[in-house]
Write a protein that holds these residues in place. Structure first.
Motif, PDB file in Angstrom:
ATOM      1  N   ASN A 127      25.892   1.455 -24.162  1.00 12.41           N
ATOM      2  CA  ASN A 127      24.726   1.977 -23.447  1.00 12.41           C
ATOM      3  C   ASN A 127      24.621   1.393 -22.037  1.00 12.41           C
ATOM      4  O   ASN A 127      24.254   2.097 -21.089  1.00 12.41           O
ATOM      5  CB  ASN A 127      23.457   1.680 -24.246  1.00 12.41           C
ATOM      6  N   LYS A 159      24.639   3.547 -18.578  1.00 15.86           N
ATOM      7  CA  LYS A 159      23.610   3.422 -17.542  1.00 15.86           C
ATOM      8  C   LYS A 159      24.261   3.173 -16.179  1.00 15.86           C
ATOM      9  O   LYS A 159      23.816   3.719 -15.163  1.00 15.86           O
ATOM     10  CB  LYS A 159      22.635   2.283 -17.900  1.00 15.86           C
ATOM     11  N   ILE A 207      25.628   6.457 -14.935  1.00 17.75           N
ATOM     12  CA  ILE A 207      24.568   7.323 -14.393  1.00 17.75           C
ATOM     13  C   ILE A 207      24.284   6.951 -12.941  1.00 17.75           C
ATOM     14  O   ILE A 207      24.163   7.814 -12.071  1.00 17.75           O
ATOM     15  CB  ILE A 207      23.297   7.224 -15.259  1.00 17.75           C
ATOM     16  N   THR A 208      24.200   5.651 -12.695  1.00 22.94           N
ATOM     17  CA  THR A 208      23.962   5.170 -11.326  1.00 22.94           C
ATOM     18  C   THR A 208      25.112   5.587 -10.403  1.00 22.94           C
ATOM     19  O   THR A 208      24.886   6.084  -9.281  1.00 22.94           O
ATOM     20  CB  THR A 208      23.809   3.639 -11.312  1.00 22.94           C
ATOM     21  N   THR A 249      25.260   9.588  -9.894  1.00 18.08           N
ATOM     22  CA  THR A 249      24.103  10.286  -9.331  1.00 18.08           C
ATOM     23  C   THR A 249      24.384  10.859  -7.938  1.00 18.08           C
ATOM     24  O   THR A 249      24.015  12.015  -7.661  1.00 18.08           O
ATOM     25  CB  THR A 249      22.873   9.356  -9.298  1.00 18.08           C
ATOM     26  N   ASN A 309      17.769  16.185 -13.545  1.00 20.68           N
ATOM     27  CA  ASN A 309      17.796  15.119 -14.542  1.00 20.68           C
ATOM     28  C   ASN A 309      19.220  14.566 -14.638  1.00 20.68           C
ATOM     29  O   ASN A 309      20.050  15.056 -15.396  1.00 20.68           O
ATOM     30  CB  ASN A 309      17.332  15.664 -15.906  1.00 20.68           C
ATOM     31  N   GLN A 310      19.494  13.521 -13.833  1.00 20.48           N
ATOM     32  CA  GLN A 310      20.849  12.961 -13.788  1.00 20.48           C
ATOM     33  C   GLN A 310      21.281  12.361 -15.126  1.00 20.48           C
ATOM     34  O   GLN A 310      22.458  12.420 -15.491  1.00 20.48           O
ATOM     35  CB  GLN A 310      20.951  11.891 -12.698  1.00 20.48           C
ATOM     36  N   ILE A 311      20.319  11.785 -15.848  1.00 17.46           N
ATOM     37  CA  ILE A 311      20.648  11.196 -17.154  1.00 17.46           C
ATOM     38  C   ILE A 311      21.170  12.274 -18.089  1.00 17.46           C
ATOM     39  O   ILE A 311      22.211  12.119 -18.748  1.00 17.46           O
ATOM     40  CB  ILE A 311      19.419  10.494 -17.762  1.00 17.46           C
ATOM     41  N   TYR A 312      20.435  13.386 -18.161  1.00 17.32           N
ATOM     42  CA  TYR A 312      20.836  14.494 -19.027  1.00 17.32           C
ATOM     43  C   TYR A 312      22.223  15.002 -18.643  1.00 17.32           C
ATOM     44  O   TYR A 312      23.073  15.248 -19.517  1.00 17.32           O
ATOM     45  CB  TYR A 312      19.809  15.634 -18.922  1.00 17.32           C
ATOM     46  N   VAL A 358      24.723  13.512 -16.996  1.00 22.31           N
ATOM     47  CA  VAL A 358      25.817  12.573 -17.303  1.00 22.31           C
ATOM     48  C   VAL A 358      26.093  12.545 -18.803  1.00 22.31           C
ATOM     49  O   VAL A 358      27.258  12.561 -19.232  1.00 22.31           O
ATOM     50  CB  VAL A 358      25.487  11.161 -16.778  1.00 22.31           C
ATOM     51  N   LEU A 359      25.037  12.516 -19.616  1.00 20.94           N
ATOM     52  CA  LEU A 359      25.245  12.493 -21.066  1.00 20.94           C
ATOM     53  C   LEU A 359      25.903  13.780 -21.545  1.00 20.94           C
ATOM     54  O   LEU A 359      26.746  13.764 -22.448  1.00 20.94           O
ATOM     55  CB  LEU A 359      23.917  12.273 -21.791  1.00 20.94           C
ATOM     56  N   TYR A 393      21.878  11.706 -28.118  1.00 22.54           N
ATOM     57  CA  TYR A 393      22.270  10.345 -27.738  1.00 22.54           C
ATOM     58  C   TYR A 393      21.248   9.313 -28.195  1.00 22.54           C
ATOM     59  O   TYR A 393      21.604   8.206 -28.596  1.00 22.54           O
ATOM     60  CB  TYR A 393      22.456  10.262 -26.217  1.00 22.54           C
TER      61      TYR A 393
END
Length: 207
Positions: free
Chosen positions: A94, A98, A101-102, A105, A128-131, A133-134, A149
């Motif tokens: 995790n 993270k 993601i950084t 972005t 939504n960058q998190i979404y 990337v996942l 996730y």
């Protein structure tokens, strides 16, 4: 001469018991019945007595059934709930995600809405960058997009599915010791970032 004695309510009660009324809490039930008969002369009929006993027995059976169901649920939860070892492996992975993601972005924000749509990102999640990337991680690891996730860190089975996909990816990349974990700053993270940029965040026109 054969004499046939007329049956009283006690005989009928004995017959009902012999017929198979299952007394899970027999002593408690009989105590209640006797108490009801002795207090106040309530005049219960034979049918009423049997009905009362059967109702009490059913309640006792339902209580035991509910207790067994609750116990079974607890046992199933203990089997599926993520172990402390896997929890640690998930935490390492995790942290790496993270960091990804950084790092990714800026690449995502450079894409236009049209380009994001072209690579399969719906309008309502394009910011939504998190979404994103996942989604790309699941795509590169060839995982079902329905795999949530957020559930991976709670459930042994889901974590194992995710970890096996990472291990398979590491093996395909030629890793010497594929372990099914993404470590922050490690080779697996770097491989994934590169493949996400080239394969997932790369619209068909190359732009």
């Amino acid at each position: 001469m054969t004499l046939i004695r007329q049956k009283g309510w006690g005989d009928h009660l004995d017959s009902a018991l012999d017929a198979g009324i299952d007394f899970v809490t027999e002593n408690l039930i009989l105590t209640r019945v006797i108490g009801l008969l002795l207090v106040g002369g309530i005049g219960l009929t034979t049918r009423g007595i049997i009905s009362l006993i059967a109702n009490q027995s059913n309640k006792a059976l339902e209580a035991i059934r509910d207790e067994k169901i609750a116990t079974l649920k607890d046992e199933l939860k203990s089997l599926t709930e993520i172990s402390s070892e896997n929890k640690g492996r998930f935490h390492r992975t995790n942290e790496a995600i993270k960091a990804m993601i950084t790092n990714l972005t800026p690449d995502i924000t450079q894409l236009t809405p049209e380009q994001l749509t072209t690579i399969g990102i719906r309008d309502n999640v394009q910011n939504n960058q998190i979404y994103i990337v996942l989604l790309c991680v699941r795509k590169i690891l060839e995982l079902d997009q329905n795999l949530q996730y957020g559930e991976i860190g709670k459930d042994n089975e889901r974590w194992q599915e995710f970890s096996d996909a990472i291990r398979k990816y590491q093996e395909a990349k030629g890793a010497n010791t594929p372990d099914g974990v993404i470590d922050e700053g490690g080779r697996t993270q770097k491989w994934l970032e590169e493949d996400i940029r080239n394969q997932c965040l790369n619209p068909p026109d190359g732009g």
